[in-house]
Design a protein around this motif. Structure first.
Motif, mmCIF file in Angstrom:
data_model
loop_
_atom_site.group_PDB
_atom_site.id
_atom_site.type_symbol
_atom_site.label_atom_id
_atom_site.label_comp_id
_atom_site.label_asym_id
_atom_site.label_seq_id
_atom_site.Cartn_x
_atom_site.Cartn_y
_atom_site.Cartn_z
ATOM 1 N N THR A 127 -39.476 36.839 24.466
ATOM 2 C CA THR A 127 -39.983 35.657 23.768
ATOM 3 C C THR A 127 -39.377 34.381 24.339
ATOM 4 O OG1 THR A 127 -38.256 35.904 22.085
ATOM 5 C CG2 THR A 127 -40.391 36.920 21.634
ATOM 6 N N ASN A 128 -40.071 33.270 24.138
ATOM 7 C CA ASN A 128 -39.573 31.973 24.588
ATOM 8 C C ASN A 128 -38.471 31.465 23.655
ATOM 9 O OD1 ASN A 128 -41.452 32.023 26.632
ATOM 10 N ND2 ASN A 128 -42.893 30.666 25.615
ATOM 11 N N LEU A 129 -37.587 30.672 24.213
ATOM 12 C CA LEU A 129 -36.537 30.014 23.432
ATOM 13 C C LEU A 129 -36.744 28.512 23.495
ATOM 14 C CD1 LEU A 129 -33.177 31.818 24.308
ATOM 15 C CD2 LEU A 129 -34.254 31.693 22.079
ATOM 16 N N ARG A 130 -36.400 27.820 22.424
ATOM 17 C CA ARG A 130 -36.510 26.360 22.397
ATOM 18 C C ARG A 130 -35.149 25.755 22.053
ATOM 19 N NH1 ARG A 130 -41.969 25.024 22.255
ATOM 20 N NH2 ARG A 130 -43.310 26.806 21.767
ATOM 21 N N ILE A 131 -34.745 24.777 22.836
ATOM 22 C CA ILE A 131 -33.507 24.068 22.564
ATOM 23 C C ILE A 131 -33.761 22.567 22.663
ATOM 24 C CG2 ILE A 131 -32.044 25.940 23.453
ATOM 25 C CD1 ILE A 131 -31.629 24.226 25.987
ATOM 26 N N LYS A 132 -32.857 21.784 22.062
ATOM 27 C CA LYS A 132 -32.937 20.327 22.156
ATOM 28 C C LYS A 132 -31.798 19.826 23.042
ATOM 29 C CE LYS A 132 -35.007 19.654 17.567
ATOM 30 N NZ LYS A 132 -34.836 19.017 16.237
ATOM 31 N N VAL A 133 -32.112 18.890 23.892
ATOM 32 C CA VAL A 133 -31.108 18.278 24.755
ATOM 33 C C VAL A 133 -31.128 16.768 24.520
ATOM 34 C CG1 VAL A 133 -30.392 17.806 27.127
ATOM 35 C CG2 VAL A 133 -31.235 20.076 26.520
ATOM 36 N N LYS A 134 -29.986 16.213 24.110
ATOM 37 C CA LYS A 134 -29.879 14.777 23.859
ATOM 38 C C LYS A 134 -29.418 14.061 25.122
ATOM 39 C CE LYS A 134 -28.968 15.138 18.888
ATOM 40 N NZ LYS A 134 -28.091 14.728 17.766
ATOM 41 N N ASN A 249 -35.512 34.680 26.167
ATOM 42 C CA ASN A 249 -35.004 35.992 25.775
ATOM 43 C C ASN A 249 -35.405 37.055 26.790
ATOM 44 O OD1 ASN A 249 -33.649 35.449 23.285
ATOM 45 N ND2 ASN A 249 -35.631 35.180 22.287
ATOM 46 N N ALA A 250 -34.478 37.985 27.048
ATOM 47 C CA ALA A 250 -34.764 39.084 27.958
ATOM 48 C C ALA A 250 -35.781 40.019 27.332
ATOM 49 C CB ALA A 250 -33.476 39.836 28.292
ATOM 50 N N ALA A 251 -36.452 40.801 28.174
ATOM 51 C CA ALA A 251 -37.427 41.787 27.706
ATOM 52 C C ALA A 251 -36.851 43.185 27.895
ATOM 53 C CB ALA A 251 -38.734 41.646 28.471
ATOM 54 N N PRO A 252 -37.158 44.109 27.004
ATOM 55 C CA PRO A 252 -36.626 45.467 27.143
ATOM 56 C C PRO A 252 -37.244 46.228 28.295
ATOM 57 C CG PRO A 252 -38.204 45.379 25.337
ATOM 58 C CD PRO A 252 -38.013 43.967 25.812
ATOM 59 N N PRO A 257 -38.661 38.287 31.440
ATOM 60 C CA PRO A 257 -38.001 37.421 30.445
ATOM 61 C C PRO A 257 -38.920 36.281 30.010
ATOM 62 C CG PRO A 257 -36.599 37.782 32.372
ATOM 63 C CD PRO A 257 -37.957 38.272 32.732
ATOM 64 N N GLY A 258 -38.691 35.790 28.800
ATOM 65 C CA GLY A 258 -39.436 34.632 28.330
ATOM 66 C C GLY A 258 -38.940 33.354 28.995
#
Length: 386
Positions: A127-134, A249-252, A257-258
């Motif tokens: 799955t994709n991950l989302r983060i915020k960068v200031k 995220n890694a995939a099994p 990977p996402g």
């Protein structure tokens, strides 16, 4: 490693039409097709790379954004996928670009016993991950490399992502016989029809685990932390999203990977305000300096700059500092800094200052007498922002 230019990947010029792009992609797809290059990871990556390039260049709106912003146009994708994100898997490619191969299948099906059919073995995707960068205004103006710690799913080291206790802890799925798909024949008014679907027992993997890993309990994944370096181009803006392929995220069980989706947040500057690619600065000068003229240092995103206040400067005047603004994304063009002149009026004066001002109050030079050619504040603002 930086992404290659999509036109170079397909071997076409920037002026190529849709037919040329389609023809070039089909040639690359056949050359690097996984069925023709079994076990060749590089060929598989080249195949995905060509599909990604075609997915962008074959669509006028995406091609236009790519021509304007390059790979940074990924940031305008709301969900981080499907537009140059580098996250396409084989199932995506064959489902989206089946027409390229003449009907949704592989051009090598006749040579490899049917090739890739719908419902066959699936490649898992993380799955994709989302983060915020200031980012500060200075970082936005110059571009910056940020190192961030990301908590995410990583491959289990104990079982190397297989989910099994050891290599012998697998057995061929009895439902599909290891093909990852089940076929059903149904009778219709048109005769018998055969349909293929993903095996419900092994979920299309062709095998099942008989003895699960004690650490990940068969998932093949555990929680972990990774430090990721993010190269942020100059000129990004609040709300823009960037995408990093394969950093989610890694995939099994050896899947894809996402992606990591980076949402940009701007940290407000103490004195400078951003308006698109221009920088706005409110400069307050005292009455005497406005009358007699002076030189004043003002802050910019590149440091201090000295500007000249001409004698008789009126409040509301706007001075332009060329190329002192924020650059366009992936461009040499840069905005300006606009300095808005405000005349500062003291709220309290001493007796001596009052005496001087009262003498000047009746002087002819201090009576307002705007010239006909002097533009209003709104006219000046319109002129500068057009």
């Amino acid at each position: 490693m930086s992404k290659r230019d999509y036109y170079d990947i397909l071997g076409v010029s920037k002026g190529a039409d849709v037919d040329e792009i389609k023809k070039a992609y089909r040639k690359m797809a056949i050359k690097y097709h996984p069925d023709k290059n079994p076990g060749d990871k590089q060929a598989e990556e080249n195949f995905k790379e060509a599909a990604e390039a075609y997915e962008v260049l074959s669509k006028p709106d995406k091609r236009q954004r790519y021509d304007q912003f390059g790979h940074a146009a990924n940031a305008q994708s709301a969900n981080g996928g499907g537009y140059g994100g580098g996250s396409m898997n084989m199932e995506d490619i064959f489902s989206q670009f089946g027409d390229i191969f003449g009907g949704g299948g592989s051009p090598f099906d006749s040579f490899f016993g049917g090739g890739r059919q719908s419902g066959g073995r699936k490649v898992a995707r993380g799955t994709n991950l989302r983060i915020k960068v200031k980012l500060t205004l200075e970082e936005i103006a110059n571009g910056v490399e940020k190192k961030v710690k990301v908590n995410k799913q990583v491959v289990c080291d104990t079982c190397d992502g297989t989910g099994a206790k050891d290599k012998s802890a697998f057995q061929t799925c009895k439902t599909c016989g290891g093909s990852g798909a089940v076929r059903r024949v149904t009778n219709t008014i048109l005769g018998q029809m055969q349909t293929t679907s993903t095996c419900p027992t092994c979920n299309g993997e062709g095998s099942v685990i008989t003895n699960k890993c004690n650490v990940c309990h068969g998932d093949g994944l555990v929680r972990g932390e990774e430090t990721i370096s993010i190269n942020i181009p100059a000129g990004v803006s609040e709300g823009m999203q960037l995408s990093m392929s394969g950093k989610g995220n890694a995939a099994p069980r050896g899947g894809v990977p996402g992606d990591l989706i980076i949402l940009i947040e701007e940290i407000p500057h103490e004195t400078l305000k951003r308006d698109g690619n221009n920088i706005i600065y409110d400069l307050h000068v005292n009455f005497v300096d406005a009358v007699l003229g002076t030189s004043i240092e003002v802050p910019t995103i590149d440091g201090k700059a000295k500007i000249k206040i001409e004698p008789g400067t009126q409040g509301g005047k706007i001075l332009r500092l060329k190329s002192k603004g924020v650059p366009e994304v992936n461009s040499y063009q840069r905005g300006d800094q606009l300095v808005h002149i405000n005349i500062w009026t003291p709220k309290a004066v001493s007796r001596e200052e009052r005496d001087v001002l009262e003498k000047l109050q009746t002087s002819p030079n201090f009576k307002p007498n705007p010239g006909k050619n002097e533009k209003s504040f709104f006219e000046r603002m319109k002129e500068y922002f057009e």
